[in-house]
Design an enzyme around this catalytic site. Structure first.
Site, mmCIF file in Angstrom:
data_model
loop_
_atom_site.group_PDB
_atom_site.id
_atom_site.type_symbol
_atom_site.label_atom_id
_atom_site.label_comp_id
_atom_site.label_asym_id
_atom_site.label_seq_id
_atom_site.Cartn_x
_atom_site.Cartn_y
_atom_site.Cartn_z
ATOM 1 N N ASP A 398 0.859 -1.195 0.000
ATOM 2 C CA ASP A 398 0.000 0.000 0.000
ATOM 3 C C ASP A 398 0.891 1.241 0.000
ATOM 4 O O ASP A 398 1.876 1.315 0.747
ATOM 5 C CB ASP A 398 -0.895 0.001 1.246
ATOM 6 C CG ASP A 398 -1.861 1.170 1.242
ATOM 7 O OD1 ASP A 398 -2.953 1.015 0.695
ATOM 8 O OD2 ASP A 398 -1.504 2.237 1.785
ATOM 9 N N ASN A 406 -2.826 12.694 -4.477
ATOM 10 C CA ASN A 406 -3.948 13.142 -5.317
ATOM 11 C C ASN A 406 -4.389 14.547 -4.948
ATOM 12 O O ASN A 406 -4.676 15.374 -5.816
ATOM 13 C CB ASN A 406 -5.124 12.171 -5.178
ATOM 14 C CG ASN A 406 -4.925 10.903 -5.985
ATOM 15 O OD1 ASN A 406 -4.212 10.913 -6.990
ATOM 16 N ND2 ASN A 406 -5.524 9.815 -5.557
ATOM 17 N N ASP A 415 -2.131 8.861 -10.825
ATOM 18 C CA ASP A 415 -2.097 7.716 -11.731
ATOM 19 C C ASP A 415 -0.667 7.400 -12.158
ATOM 20 O O ASP A 415 -0.280 6.227 -12.271
ATOM 21 C CB ASP A 415 -2.946 8.010 -12.971
ATOM 22 C CG ASP A 415 -4.435 8.027 -12.659
ATOM 23 O OD1 ASP A 415 -4.807 7.560 -11.566
ATOM 24 O OD2 ASP A 415 -5.200 8.519 -13.500
ATOM 25 N N GLU A 441 -4.807 2.180 -4.337
ATOM 26 C CA GLU A 441 -3.358 2.224 -4.221
ATOM 27 C C GLU A 441 -2.783 0.950 -3.601
ATOM 28 O O GLU A 441 -1.634 0.924 -3.168
ATOM 29 C CB GLU A 441 -2.930 3.438 -3.385
ATOM 30 C CG GLU A 441 -3.368 3.406 -1.931
ATOM 31 C CD GLU A 441 -4.720 4.049 -1.712
ATOM 32 O OE1 GLU A 441 -4.964 4.496 -0.586
ATOM 33 O OE2 GLU A 441 -5.534 4.101 -2.646
#
Length: 526
Positions: A398, A406, A415, A441
């Site tokens: 993770d 973001n 991305d 993620e």
């Protein structure tokens, strides 16, 4: 001389062409259904993820709004009586950007100050149920939607004001105008959520629309929608529904725990059907030239290989009619040779279509962003390994603080970070390791027959490479990993839970680390 029946080359060519077109029809139908099913499942899963993220964002927003109001109310309560309330309200509004307007009332509900100042409410007594509850209960509140004194449809976030001696002075309120540009629109009306006709909406605990891309629907009662009625019970998930205007939707939903609201992310079913139709049409258009060439080749080839048989048939007819026995027998191919050639032609046509189906199946089982295997493929591999009783290591990874990537750099950079991590995984993994994007993620690496310490070393190799290599953000990122081992006696879900627990242990111990799960389900840091 009258000919009887059809010529052999016509029958053979017709049979081959019919088989080819039938194969094309069957393959296209199977591909269409497979692609549509994959798109439906992917859309449901993605909408579930989007709804959860939007619910968490809304929940954090409301919690932040309440905290902002608490701090501001304390400042107003302890300020001098001559303090400029408008100045304080301006600081609240400009620093938080959460409210369309803010105001202060006295202990009877009369507006003392407001911002914007041109609302015309200063000196007027507020009579809404939300204000009455705020004045009587004297606790922080987030109201249900109602029509305010200015005629706007609003949500009120309020906090009581007390002076230094604990005496109640009034209420500090912040209004969010639901029918006008507001903070929900900024957070939820993103380009990502609008892709392929998808959109997000928010409902109150009474089933009224608080936010919808179509502003004319705000305030509409939509509790008849099964996704809405389900999410208002506190449930989270995804399902196919018919919305209140009769459209078939693929919906994901999640509750907003702070206030009992619900968030629904949905994609019209018609978009999925249209995407499947376009894909199949594209395959047919790309296949058409090759199919045409194959048909022409079949006609010419069958005419050529059947020519000797036709000559033989003419020869036999001539003998029967004329009774001649001294005619020269025409030369030609044997019957087996002709059958073999036809079989090769059919095999070529079927092989072509199988390749098309394989390409379509591959696309349906890959994550389109990172190129890694998707969750469906991961589950299929795990089930196969479990069936074969293979031992393996399960590594779940993770990205630490990915939400801040973001929020700070935008989803396009987020991305790129996901692709960056995927490349590192593929670079470090062994040839027989299976790298997958689990969702959001989170990533998973499956190592068949791998010792858990080798798996730990693999996770550490990836982690150390990331923390020393600048990512697309311009800065290094870190990951947390959880590792569990499974042998022929292990239960699949138990192995996943152990790896998840190890991942959470990595997070709790400060992130940027890898943790091996102990066999007792108690994670231990190596």
């Amino acid at each position: 001389m009258k000919r009887k029946g059809f010529k052999l080359h016509f029958l053979v060519a017709a049979t081959v062409i019919f088989s080819l077109l039938l194969t094309l029809l069957v393959s296209s139908t199977a591909g269409y259904q497979s692609n549509k099913e994959a798109l439906i499942n992917n859309s449901l899963e993605l909408n579930g993820i989007n709804a959860k993220k939007a619910a968490d964002t809304t929940n954090d927003l409301l919690a932040s709004a309440k905290k902002t109001m608490a701090v501001a109310a304390k400042q107003i309560g302890t300020a001098s009586v001559h303090q400029d309330h408008v100045h304080l309200l301006r600081l609240i509004k400009e620093s938080s950007h959460m409210f369309n307007s803010v105001f202060v009332t006295d202990d009877t509900g009369i507006v003392v100050a407001t911002l914007p100042e041109n609302l015309g409410t200063t000196g007027k007594k507020l009579e809404s149920d939300a204000i009455k509850v705020a004045l009587s209960q004297r606790v922080p509140l987030i109201s249900e939607p109602y029509t305010g004194i200015t005629g706007r449809y609003i949500i009120l976030v309020s906090h009581p004001i007390f002076d230094e001696n604990g005496s109640f002075l009034g209420v500090l309120g912040g209004s969010i105008y639901l029918n006008e540009p507001n903070v929900f629109e900024v957070l939820l009306n993103s380009e990502e959520n609008s892709t392929a006709g998808s959109y997000i909406y928010v409902v109150s605990k009474q089933g009224e629309l608080l936010y919808h891309p179509n502003k004319s629907r705000i305030g509409e009662q939509v509790s008849a929608n099964s996704a809405v009625s389900t999410v208002l019970t506190g449930a989270q998930g995804e399902k196919e529904v018919n919305n209140t205007v009769g459209k078939r939707m693929l919906a994901g939903y999640a509750p907003v725990g702070e206030v009992g609201w619900g968030v629904v992310s949905q994609t019209p079913y018609s978009q999925i059907k249209e995407a499947s139709n376009k894909l199949i049409l594209k395959i047919l258009l790309y296949s058409a030239p090759l199919i045409l060439l194959i048909i022409i080749a079949v006609i010419l080839l069958t005419r050529y290989i059947s020519s000797p048989l036709y000559k033989l048939a003419s020869f036999a007819e001539a003998i029967t009619i004329d009774g001649q026995s001294n005619l020269k027998v025409p030369s030609g191919h044997s019957w087996n040779y002709e059958a073999n050639e036809l079989r090769k032609t059919i095999e070529q046509a079927v092989l072509f279509m199988q390749n098309q189906i394989s390409a379509l199946s591959l696309e349906a089982h890959k994550d389109t962003l990172t190129g890694l295997n998707n969750r469906r493929t991961m589950d299929r591999v795990l089930q196969e390994w479990q069936r074969r009783k293979l031992s393996f290591s399960y590594i779940i990874v993770d990205i630490d603080h990915f939400k801040s990537v973001n929020d700070t750099f935008g989803h396009h950079v987020g991305d790129a970070v996901l692709q960056f991590l995927a490349a590192k995984m593929m670079e470090s993994a062994r040839a027989d390791d299976v790298c997958c994007r689990y969702g959001g993620e989170e990533f998973v690496i499956l190592s068949p027959g791998a010792d858990v310490r080798n798996a730990y070393q693999l996770a550490e190799t990836i982690r150390q490479s990331l923390e020393s290599t600048p990512s697309p953000t311009g800065q290094c990122i870190s990951i947390s990993a959880g590792i569990a081992a499974a042998d022929e006696h292990s239960l699949l879900e138990e192995t996943k839970q152990m790896a998840d627990a190890a991942l959470y242990q990595s997070k709790n111990n400060g992130r940027n680390r890898s943790t091996i799960a102990a066999q007792s389900n108690t994670p231990s840091l190596l």
